[in-house]
Write a protein that holds these residues in place. Structure first.
Motif, PDB file in Angstrom:
ATOM      1  N   ILE A 455      11.644  11.152 -11.243  1.00  0.00           N
ATOM      2  CA  ILE A 455      11.904   9.621 -12.285  1.00  0.00           C
ATOM      3  C   ILE A 455      10.595   8.265 -11.716  1.00  0.00           C
ATOM      4  O   ILE A 455      10.326   7.493 -12.552  1.00  0.00           O
ATOM      5  CB  ILE A 455      13.782   8.567 -11.955  1.00  0.00           C
ATOM      6  N   GLY A 456      10.949   8.553 -10.421  1.00  0.00           N
ATOM      7  CA  GLY A 456      10.165   7.404  -9.821  1.00  0.00           C
ATOM      8  C   GLY A 456       8.425   7.693  -9.888  1.00  0.00           C
ATOM      9  O   GLY A 456       7.648   6.391 -10.117  1.00  0.00           O
ATOM     10  N   LEU A 457       7.892   8.696  -9.650  1.00  0.00           N
ATOM     11  CA  LEU A 457       6.668   9.589 -10.080  1.00  0.00           C
ATOM     12  C   LEU A 457       6.481   8.050 -11.881  1.00  0.00           C
ATOM     13  O   LEU A 457       5.148   7.954 -11.711  1.00  0.00           O
ATOM     14  CB  LEU A 457       6.669  10.386 -10.340  1.00  0.00           C
ATOM     15  N   VAL A 458       7.052   8.647 -12.679  1.00  0.00           N
ATOM     16  CA  VAL A 458       6.891   8.743 -13.930  1.00  0.00           C
ATOM     17  C   VAL A 458       7.185   7.036 -14.272  1.00  0.00           C
ATOM     18  O   VAL A 458       5.946   6.280 -14.261  1.00  0.00           O
ATOM     19  CB  VAL A 458       7.597   8.789 -15.120  1.00  0.00           C
ATOM     20  N   ALA A 459       7.525   6.341 -13.253  1.00  0.00           N
ATOM     21  CA  ALA A 459       8.298   4.431 -13.520  1.00  0.00           C
ATOM     22  C   ALA A 459       6.549   4.418 -12.681  1.00  0.00           C
ATOM     23  O   ALA A 459       5.983   3.053 -12.801  1.00  0.00           O
ATOM     24  CB  ALA A 459       9.510   3.686 -12.431  1.00  0.00           C
ATOM     25  N   ALA A 460       6.166   4.227 -11.240  1.00  0.00           N
ATOM     26  CA  ALA A 460       4.497   4.087 -10.833  1.00  0.00           C
ATOM     27  C   ALA A 460       3.768   4.297 -12.010  1.00  0.00           C
ATOM     28  O   ALA A 460       2.650   3.578 -11.693  1.00  0.00           O
ATOM     29  CB  ALA A 460       4.576   4.719  -9.715  1.00  0.00           C
ATOM     30  N   ALA A 461       3.608   5.694 -12.768  1.00  0.00           N
ATOM     31  CA  ALA A 461       2.096   5.970 -13.343  1.00  0.00           C
ATOM     32  C   ALA A 461       2.434   4.299 -14.850  1.00  0.00           C
ATOM     33  O   ALA A 461       1.603   4.047 -15.070  1.00  0.00           O
ATOM     34  CB  ALA A 461       2.919   6.983 -14.053  1.00  0.00           C
ATOM     35  N   ARG A 462       3.228   4.472 -14.746  1.00  0.00           N
ATOM     36  CA  ARG A 462       3.196   3.013 -16.399  1.00  0.00           C
ATOM     37  C   ARG A 462       3.238   1.793 -15.861  1.00  0.00           C
ATOM     38  O   ARG A 462       2.525   1.326 -16.048  1.00  0.00           O
ATOM     39  CB  ARG A 462       5.713   2.964 -16.816  1.00  0.00           C
ATOM     40  N   LEU A 463       4.108   1.363 -14.131  1.00  0.00           N
ATOM     41  CA  LEU A 463       3.686   0.802 -13.636  1.00  0.00           C
ATOM     42  C   LEU A 463       2.237   0.303 -13.796  1.00  0.00           C
ATOM     43  O   LEU A 463       1.411  -0.833 -13.932  1.00  0.00           O
ATOM     44  CB  LEU A 463       4.319   0.006 -12.321  1.00  0.00           C
ATOM     45  N   GLY A 464       1.003   1.393 -12.932  1.00  0.00           N
ATOM     46  CA  GLY A 464      -0.162   1.278 -12.584  1.00  0.00           C
ATOM     47  C   GLY A 464      -0.934   0.954 -14.061  1.00  0.00           C
ATOM     48  O   GLY A 464      -1.621   0.329 -14.259  1.00  0.00           O
ATOM     49  N   ARG A 511       6.560  -5.215   3.033  1.00  0.00           N
ATOM     50  CA  ARG A 511       5.449  -6.018   4.307  1.00  0.00           C
ATOM     51  C   ARG A 511       5.285  -7.388   3.916  1.00  0.00           C
ATOM     52  O   ARG A 511       4.653  -7.862   2.898  1.00  0.00           O
ATOM     53  CB  ARG A 511       4.044  -5.273   3.910  1.00  0.00           C
ATOM     54  N   SER A 512       5.548  -7.883   5.073  1.00  0.00           N
ATOM     55  CA  SER A 512       5.965  -9.827   4.878  1.00  0.00           C
ATOM     56  C   SER A 512       6.815  -9.923   3.908  1.00  0.00           C
ATOM     57  O   SER A 512       6.459 -11.053   3.873  1.00  0.00           O
ATOM     58  CB  SER A 512       4.260 -10.261   4.759  1.00  0.00           C
ATOM     59  N   GLY A 513       8.244  -9.283   4.359  1.00  0.00           N
ATOM     60  CA  GLY A 513       9.226  -9.440   3.149  1.00  0.00           C
ATOM     61  C   GLY A 513       8.992  -9.232   1.775  1.00  0.00           C
ATOM     62  O   GLY A 513       9.145 -10.023   0.893  1.00  0.00           O
ATOM     63  N   ARG A 514       7.839  -9.051   1.305  1.00  0.00           N
ATOM     64  CA  ARG A 514       7.814  -8.643   0.186  1.00  0.00           C
ATOM     65  C   ARG A 514       7.352  -6.952  -0.444  1.00  0.00           C
ATOM     66  O   ARG A 514       7.180  -5.673   0.454  1.00  0.00           O
ATOM     67  CB  ARG A 514       5.682  -8.731  -0.093  1.00  0.00           C
ATOM     68  N   ALA A 515       8.003  -6.740  -1.689  1.00  0.00           N
ATOM     69  CA  ALA A 515       8.545  -5.335  -1.720  1.00  0.00           C
ATOM     70  C   ALA A 515       6.559  -4.945  -2.107  1.00  0.00           C
ATOM     71  O   ALA A 515       5.900  -5.123  -3.063  1.00  0.00           O
ATOM     72  CB  ALA A 515       9.030  -5.097  -3.081  1.00  0.00           C
ATOM     73  N   MET A 516       7.068  -2.927  -1.721  1.00  0.00           N
ATOM     74  CA  MET A 516       5.203  -2.528  -1.998  1.00  0.00           C
ATOM     75  C   MET A 516       5.862  -1.218  -2.936  1.00  0.00           C
ATOM     76  O   MET A 516       6.532  -0.428  -2.625  1.00  0.00           O
ATOM     77  CB  MET A 516       4.659  -2.163  -0.939  1.00  0.00           C
ATOM     78  N   PHE A 517       4.812  -1.401  -4.133  1.00  0.00           N
ATOM     79  CA  PHE A 517       5.113  -0.131  -4.845  1.00  0.00           C
ATOM     80  C   PHE A 517       3.287   0.392  -4.432  1.00  0.00           C
ATOM     81  O   PHE A 517       2.650  -0.489  -4.363  1.00  0.00           O
ATOM     82  CB  PHE A 517       5.532  -0.511  -6.574  1.00  0.00           C
ATOM     83  N   VAL A 518       3.418   2.273  -4.573  1.00  0.00           N
ATOM     84  CA  VAL A 518       2.447   2.607  -4.416  1.00  0.00           C
ATOM     85  C   VAL A 518       2.589   3.014  -6.375  1.00  0.00           C
ATOM     86  O   VAL A 518       2.686   3.619  -6.934  1.00  0.00           O
ATOM     87  CB  VAL A 518       2.413   3.457  -4.190  1.00  0.00           C
ATOM     88  N   ILE A 519       0.976   3.062  -6.771  1.00  0.00           N
ATOM     89  CA  ILE A 519       0.376   3.392  -7.978  1.00  0.00           C
ATOM     90  C   ILE A 519      -0.672   4.064  -8.120  1.00  0.00           C
ATOM     91  O   ILE A 519      -1.355   4.424  -6.861  1.00  0.00           O
ATOM     92  CB  ILE A 519       0.325   2.076  -9.290  1.00  0.00           C
ATOM     93  N   PRO A 520      -0.871   5.357  -9.144  1.00  0.00           N
ATOM     94  CA  PRO A 520      -1.842   5.781  -9.005  1.00  0.00           C
ATOM     95  C   PRO A 520      -2.978   5.622  -9.678  1.00  0.00           C
ATOM     96  O   PRO A 520      -3.098   4.424 -10.275  1.00  0.00           O
ATOM     97  CB  PRO A 520      -1.467   7.488 -10.345  1.00  0.00           C
TER      98      PRO A 520
END
Length: 546
Positions: A455-464, A511-520
């Motif tokens: 589910i997260g992979l699809v969401a990451a691609a949408r965010l990207g 990282r430094s209190g900020r949420a980090m997301f990885v996108i393709p």
């Protein structure tokens, strides 16, 4: 979101695996058909690079030549060759012009067996006389044969020749297989370096565990085996027998309950007590046998007992083989958060015996394939395309599944070697995981990790795609592939969006209190810091976004 909120992480070079067979040569020599049949005889995947280009462009090779010219085609071909060079253990047929770019072809040929198919000119003309699908033959087939002389030096430099003049496709394939087998090891396993660790992948490798362990840790005197209760009578018993056959005394066997609930400090303390009671000293080895939960907790016990004793992992699930058992991350849960207490402790040896996957429920295979898809997205475009084309066969064919494990292990090993302590590049491996961890937490872990990753992979691609980095079609491709693999691609019904956001806020990958997301991203991934809550929820649940 601004460009300054993003950091690009390029995919690293991959370590060698089993040798590939590369089939090249002039048009009409039979590369594609002989290569396809050789792959079938060898039980290896087949990759036709001209077909790859046609699939990627949605056009025939002739149409690419006609509409964009030969230079544009050669650029597409170089990309396909570079992507094929990231595979191991495959049979790869190239276009006839691929060896002309000696730099890119040399990367493909490295660690491979290369066969240059040849054919005498009269037979070549006979084979090509009615062929009008080859762009370089369109106007003057006999005249274009002069290309053969022009390419002679490139073909000579590419590899050894195989004359197919008098051979039909099956005979040519048989000759290719004989040459390949005479040049490479017959072993089905592969040894892969992952930082300071060695990973041995292949069917039946558990039988050699004791000897592999003696090679990895010559000073080892004895072992304590920690096993998941689910494999006590199967893989656990095989491991103990393999150790004894190599003359490695087994001082203790500790059986740990299955499931995430075992990752507690109480379990770790129980293992410390077992190690003390059996007299395990600094020359001993802890051998962990089980899935990712087991290797996490046993690894943490090994990391902290006597300030660290040697660890060997024998993963028994697909998810553990391709991810959890590799890279030295160990840990337990605490305070309602996963893996919040832990240590880096590299295993001296990981033995991934793919025959151990045979008895597993199909759901566990599917979970592991979510991590394989992730690995393909971040570092191997052709692996991703092969999964798209063969999704159902991966679930049914043990040989293909073992090959897929080899590719995923090589990818994980590359990131571990480049960034052993997860400071920067290795963050790429978190693709989809910030979303996944939130889904797990918001569903009280009713959603399994691999399913949450899907589910997260699809969401990451949408965010990207929303931030203009990821190909807009990638989310749909991922969704289609994951569905064919039997994995979920949408957040379970009834999950509160506020609970998802709260879980992401608490995720340890900040990282430094900020949420980090990885996108393709092209050539790797981008790290995106602190997207807005609306962007995050729209990626997870586009139908519910305002």
């Amino acid at each position: 979101m601004t460009t300054s909120d993003r950091t690009h992480l390029a995919a690293p070079p991959l370590p060698p695996g089993r040798s590939s067979l590369v089939v090249t040569g002039f048009m009409g020599t039979g590369k594609t058909e002989a290569g396809r049949r050789a792959a079938r005889l060898l039980g290896r995947p087949f990759v036709d690079l001209d077909a790859v280009i046609e699939r990627r462009t949605g056009r025939s090779i002739a149409e690419v030549f006609q509409q964009e010219g030969e230079d544009a085609f050669r650029s597409l071909e170089r990309t396909a060759v570079a992507d094929a060079a990231r595979l191991s253990g495959a049979v790869i047929a190239t276009g006839g012009g691929a060896p002309l770019d000696r730099t890119s072809f040399a990367r493909l040929a490295e660690d491979a067996v290369v066969a240059v198919l040849t054919c005498e000119e009269p037979e070549l003309l006979r084979r090509l006389r009615h062929d009008r699908d080859r762009p370089l033959l369109t106007h003057d087939p006999p005249g274009r044969i002069t290309l053969l002389a022009e390419r002679a030096d490139a073909f000579a430099a590419a590899g050894g020749s195989l004359d197919t003049t008098a051979l039909d496709p099956e005979q040519a394939a048989t000759a290719l297989v004989e040459r390949f087998r005479s040049t490479t090891s017959a072993a089905t396993e592969v040894r892969i370096a992952a930082g300071s660790s060695t990973v041995v992948v292949g069917p039946g490798t558990v039988a050699e565990l004791g000897f592999e362990l003696r090679r990895a840790v010559p000073e080892a005197t004895a072992a304590a085996v920690v096993m998941d209760e689910a494999v006590e009578d199967t893989a656990g018993a095989s491991v103990e027998e393999a150790l004894r056959r190599a003359g490695m005394p087994v001082l203790a066997r500790a059986v740990v309950p299955a499931g995430e609930g075992a990752k507690r400090v109480e379990t770790t303390a129980g293992l410390w007590n077992t190690f003390l009671a059996c007299g395990l000293d600094p020359t001993g080895v802890v051998v962990a046998v089980g899935g990712g939960t087991l290797t996490d907790v046993a690894g943490f016990a090994a990391a902290t007992y006597l300030r660290g004793v040697a660890l060997a992992n024998v993963p028994t699930t697909l998810l553990a083989m391709v991810d959890a058992s590799l890279g030295g991350k160990t840990g337990i849960d605490h305070g309602g958060r996963k893996n919040v207490v832990g240590a880096f402790h590299d295993p001296v040896l990981t033995v991934a015996d793919t025959t151990l996957l045979g008895p597993l429920p199909i759901r566990l295979i599917r979970e592991g394939l979510a991590e394989v898809v992730k690995a393909a997205v971040i570092a191997s475009p052709l692996l991703f395309e092969l999964l798209e084309g063969d999704a159902r066969r991966v679930l049914a064919d043990p040989a293909l599944l073992a090959w897929v494990v080899e590719q995923a292990v090589r990818i994980k090993a590359a990131y571990v070697s480049a960034d052993p302590r997860d400071r920067h590049l290795r963050h790429s491996l978190n693709l989809g995981h910030t979303f996944a961890h939130a889904i797990e937490a918001a569903t009280a872990y009713a959603t399994a990790h691999g399913e949450a990753v899907a589910i997260g992979l699809v969401a990451a691609a949408r965010l990207g795609a929303a931030v203009g980095v990821t190909d807009p079609g990638m989310a749909a491709r991922l969704e289609a592939l994951l569905v064919r693999l039997g994995l979920p691609v949408t957040v379970p019904d009834g999950v509160d969006p506020a609970a998802l956001l709260e879980a992401m806020t608490a995720d340890k990958k900040r990282r430094s209190g900020r949420a980090m997301f990885v996108i393709p991203a092209p050539g790797g991934v981008d790290l995106v810091e602190d997207p807005s809550p609306d962007e995050v929820l729209r990626a997870l649940r586009p139908e519910a976004a305002t």
